[in-house]
Write a protein that holds these residues in place. Structure first.
Motif, PDB file in Angstrom:
ATOM      1  N   ILE A 187       0.836  -1.202   0.000  1.00 17.80           N
ATOM      2  CA  ILE A 187       0.000   0.000   0.000  1.00 17.80           C
ATOM      3  C   ILE A 187       0.875   1.259   0.000  1.00 17.80           C
ATOM      4  CG2 ILE A 187      -1.640   1.348   1.383  1.00 17.80           C
ATOM      5  CD1 ILE A 187      -2.897  -1.367   2.196  1.00 17.80           C
ATOM      6  N   ILE A 188       1.926   1.267   0.805  1.00 14.91           N
ATOM      7  CA  ILE A 188       2.820   2.428   0.855  1.00 14.91           C
ATOM      8  C   ILE A 188       3.523   2.629  -0.484  1.00 14.91           C
ATOM      9  CG2 ILE A 188       4.959   3.322   1.886  1.00 14.91           C
ATOM     10  CD1 ILE A 188       4.009   1.991   4.536  1.00 14.91           C
ATOM     11  N   ILE A 189       4.104   1.555  -1.019  1.00 16.72           N
ATOM     12  CA  ILE A 189       4.797   1.650  -2.308  1.00 16.72           C
ATOM     13  C   ILE A 189       3.805   2.010  -3.408  1.00 16.72           C
ATOM     14  CG2 ILE A 189       6.009   0.298  -4.077  1.00 16.72           C
ATOM     15  CD1 ILE A 189       7.397  -1.173  -1.724  1.00 16.72           C
ATOM     16  N   GLY A 190       2.617   1.402  -3.375  1.00 16.55           N
ATOM     17  CA  GLY A 190       1.593   1.714  -4.371  1.00 16.55           C
ATOM     18  C   GLY A 190       1.179   3.169  -4.328  1.00 16.55           C
ATOM     19  N   GLY A 191       1.013   3.698  -3.134  1.00 19.23           N
ATOM     20  CA  GLY A 191       0.631   5.100  -2.997  1.00 19.23           C
ATOM     21  C   GLY A 191       1.685   6.035  -3.543  1.00 19.23           C
ATOM     22  N   ILE A 192       2.925   5.776  -3.204  1.00 19.00           N
ATOM     23  CA  ILE A 192       4.028   6.622  -3.681  1.00 19.00           C
ATOM     24  C   ILE A 192       4.159   6.517  -5.197  1.00 19.00           C
ATOM     25  CG2 ILE A 192       6.541   6.956  -3.640  1.00 19.00           C
ATOM     26  CD1 ILE A 192       6.420   6.015  -0.667  1.00 19.00           C
ATOM     27  N   ALA A 193       4.130   5.287  -5.707  1.00 24.79           N
ATOM     28  CA  ALA A 193       4.287   5.080  -7.149  1.00 24.79           C
ATOM     29  C   ALA A 193       3.102   5.653  -7.925  1.00 24.79           C
ATOM     30  CB  ALA A 193       4.436   3.587  -7.454  1.00 24.79           C
ATOM     31  N   GLY A 194       1.896   5.472  -7.412  1.00 22.38           N
ATOM     32  CA  GLY A 194       0.718   6.015  -8.076  1.00 22.38           C
ATOM     33  C   GLY A 194       0.738   7.535  -8.107  1.00 22.38           C
ATOM     34  N   TRP A 195       1.142   8.143  -6.994  1.00 23.98           N
ATOM     35  CA  TRP A 195       1.249   9.596  -6.945  1.00 23.98           C
ATOM     36  C   TRP A 195       2.304  10.078  -7.936  1.00 23.98           C
ATOM     37  CZ3 TRP A 195       5.502  12.577  -5.684  1.00 23.98           C
ATOM     38  CH2 TRP A 195       5.272  13.943  -5.627  1.00 23.98           C
ATOM     39  N   ALA A 196       3.472   9.436  -7.945  1.00 26.85           N
ATOM     40  CA  ALA A 196       4.559   9.840  -8.849  1.00 26.85           C
ATOM     41  C   ALA A 196       4.134   9.697 -10.307  1.00 26.85           C
ATOM     42  CB  ALA A 196       5.816   9.016  -8.575  1.00 26.85           C
ATOM     43  N   ALA A 197       3.465   8.597 -10.629  1.00 23.17           N
ATOM     44  CA  ALA A 197       3.001   8.394 -12.008  1.00 23.17           C
ATOM     45  C   ALA A 197       1.969   9.447 -12.383  1.00 23.17           C
ATOM     46  CB  ALA A 197       2.412   7.002 -12.169  1.00 23.17           C
ATOM     47  N   GLY A 198       1.099   9.798 -11.456  1.00 24.22           N
ATOM     48  CA  GLY A 198       0.113  10.840 -11.708  1.00 24.22           C
ATOM     49  C   GLY A 198       0.775  12.175 -11.999  1.00 24.22           C
ATOM     50  N   GLN A 199       1.851  12.478 -11.283  1.00 23.24           N
ATOM     51  CA  GLN A 199       2.591  13.722 -11.510  1.00 23.24           C
ATOM     52  C   GLN A 199       3.306  13.692 -12.856  1.00 23.24           C
ATOM     53  OE1 GLN A 199       2.451  16.447  -9.344  1.00 23.24           O
ATOM     54  NE2 GLN A 199       0.863  15.137  -8.482  1.00 23.24           N
ATOM     55  N   ILE A 200       3.914  12.572 -13.173  1.00 24.68           N
ATOM     56  CA  ILE A 200       4.659  12.440 -14.432  1.00 24.68           C
ATOM     57  C   ILE A 200       3.716  12.528 -15.628  1.00 24.68           C
ATOM     58  CG2 ILE A 200       5.990  10.822 -15.859  1.00 24.68           C
ATOM     59  CD1 ILE A 200       7.209   9.796 -13.167  1.00 24.68           C
ATOM     60  N   MET A 201       2.586  11.848 -15.529  1.00 24.26           N
ATOM     61  CA  MET A 201       1.640  11.762 -16.645  1.00 24.26           C
ATOM     62  C   MET A 201       0.573  12.858 -16.595  1.00 24.26           C
ATOM     63  SD  MET A 201       2.774   9.181 -18.352  1.00 24.26           S
ATOM     64  CE  MET A 201       1.448   8.720 -19.438  1.00 24.26           C
ATOM     65  N   LYS A 202       0.677  13.789 -15.652  1.00 24.96           N
ATOM     66  CA  LYS A 202      -0.301  14.879 -15.483  1.00 24.96           C
ATOM     67  C   LYS A 202      -1.721  14.335 -15.346  1.00 24.96           C
ATOM     68  CE  LYS A 202       2.761  18.207 -16.456  1.00 24.96           C
ATOM     69  NZ  LYS A 202       3.993  17.742 -15.894  1.00 24.96           N
ATOM     70  N   SER A 203      -1.872  13.348 -14.471  1.00 24.35           N
ATOM     71  CA  SER A 203      -3.159  12.704 -14.235  1.00 24.35           C
ATOM     72  C   SER A 203      -3.458  12.778 -12.745  1.00 24.35           C
ATOM     73  CB  SER A 203      -3.102  11.244 -14.691  1.00 24.35           C
ATOM     74  OG  SER A 203      -4.254  10.556 -14.306  1.00 24.35           O
ATOM     75  N   ASN A 204      -4.388  13.643 -12.369  1.00 22.28           N
ATOM     76  CA  ASN A 204      -4.732  13.801 -10.958  1.00 22.28           C
ATOM     77  C   ASN A 204      -5.802  12.792 -10.568  1.00 22.28           C
ATOM     78  OD1 ASN A 204      -2.976  15.985 -10.663  1.00 22.28           O
ATOM     79  ND2 ASN A 204      -4.518  17.391 -11.430  1.00 22.28           N
ATOM     80  N   GLY A 205      -5.693  12.300  -9.355  1.00 20.16           N
ATOM     81  CA  GLY A 205      -6.675  11.351  -8.858  1.00 20.16           C
ATOM     82  C   GLY A 205      -6.662  11.310  -7.347  1.00 20.16           C
ATOM     83  N   SER A 206      -7.571  10.534  -6.804  1.00 18.40           N
ATOM     84  CA  SER A 206      -7.673  10.410  -5.350  1.00 18.40           C
ATOM     85  C   SER A 206      -6.559   9.514  -4.807  1.00 18.40           C
ATOM     86  CB  SER A 206      -9.029   9.825  -4.983  1.00 18.40           C
ATOM     87  OG  SER A 206      -9.104   8.475  -5.410  1.00 18.40           O
ATOM     88  N   LEU A 207      -6.427   9.509  -3.492  1.00 19.19           N
ATOM     89  CA  LEU A 207      -5.425   8.666  -2.840  1.00 19.19           C
ATOM     90  C   LEU A 207      -5.684   7.194  -3.134  1.00 19.19           C
ATOM     91  CD1 LEU A 207      -3.033   8.330  -0.904  1.00 19.19           C
ATOM     92  CD2 LEU A 207      -4.672   8.316   0.971  1.00 19.19           C
ATOM     93  N   VAL A 208      -6.940   6.785  -3.064  1.00 21.79           N
ATOM     94  CA  VAL A 208      -7.287   5.379  -3.320  1.00 21.79           C
ATOM     95  C   VAL A 208      -6.948   5.012  -4.762  1.00 21.79           C
ATOM     96  CG1 VAL A 208      -9.182   3.722  -3.422  1.00 21.79           C
ATOM     97  CG2 VAL A 208      -9.069   5.346  -1.536  1.00 21.79           C
ATOM     98  N   ARG A 209      -7.261   5.902  -5.703  1.00 21.95           N
ATOM     99  CA  ARG A 209      -6.946   5.646  -7.113  1.00 21.95           C
ATOM    100  C   ARG A 209      -5.440   5.520  -7.301  1.00 21.95           C
ATOM    101  NH1 ARG A 209      -5.313   8.921 -11.255  1.00 21.95           N
ATOM    102  NH2 ARG A 209      -5.754   8.165 -13.334  1.00 21.95           N
ATOM    103  N   ASN A 210      -4.675   6.391  -6.645  1.00 22.25           N
ATOM    104  CA  ASN A 210      -3.221   6.336  -6.759  1.00 22.25           C
ATOM    105  C   ASN A 210      -2.654   5.044  -6.190  1.00 22.25           C
ATOM    106  OD1 ASN A 210      -3.085   8.804  -8.013  1.00 22.25           O
ATOM    107  ND2 ASN A 210      -2.561   9.924  -6.171  1.00 22.25           N
ATOM    108  N   ILE A 211      -3.185   4.588  -5.064  1.00 19.85           N
ATOM    109  CA  ILE A 211      -2.716   3.333  -4.467  1.00 19.85           C
ATOM    110  C   ILE A 211      -3.008   2.163  -5.395  1.00 19.85           C
ATOM    111  CG2 ILE A 211      -3.091   1.692  -2.578  1.00 19.85           C
ATOM    112  CD1 ILE A 211      -3.464   4.151  -0.733  1.00 19.85           C
TER     113      ILE A 211
END
Length: 86
Positions: free
Chosen positions: A15-39
């Motif tokens: 969950i921790i790695i997923g959250g960090i990776a999802g957030w980073a990918a969202g920033q890289i790809m300019k795709s905003n989403g919720s915490l759950v979506r990022n995880i």
């Protein structure tokens, strides 16, 4: 008892790695989403990243390696989602 503790620790780390990776990918790809979506995106990205990078002989190890592989996989998932939604 040890096996349960190890399993719980693995889930928490995913969950921790997923959250960090999802957030980073969202920033890289300019795709905003919720915490759950990022995880979720990061966890799915971990599977995709390990599969794709494993096919070309690249493997991430440790905490940082897992985040990098998961982020790459999550970027692939975001890209595929964009292509398929058109």
């Amino acid at each position: 008892m040890f096996a349960v503790s190890s399993f719980v620790t693995s889930i928490i780390m995913a969950i921790i790695i997923g959250g960090i990776a999802g957030w980073a990918a969202g920033q890289i790809m300019k795709s905003n989403g919720s915490l759950v979506r990022n995880i979720i995106l990061g966890i799915v990205g971990a599977f995709v990243g390990n599969l794709v990078l494993g096919l070309i002989g690249i493997h991430g190890s440790g905490f940082l390696g897992s985040i990098i592989v998961s982020t790459i996989g999550a970027c692939i998932v975001i890209y595929l989602g964009r292509v398929l939604s058109k």
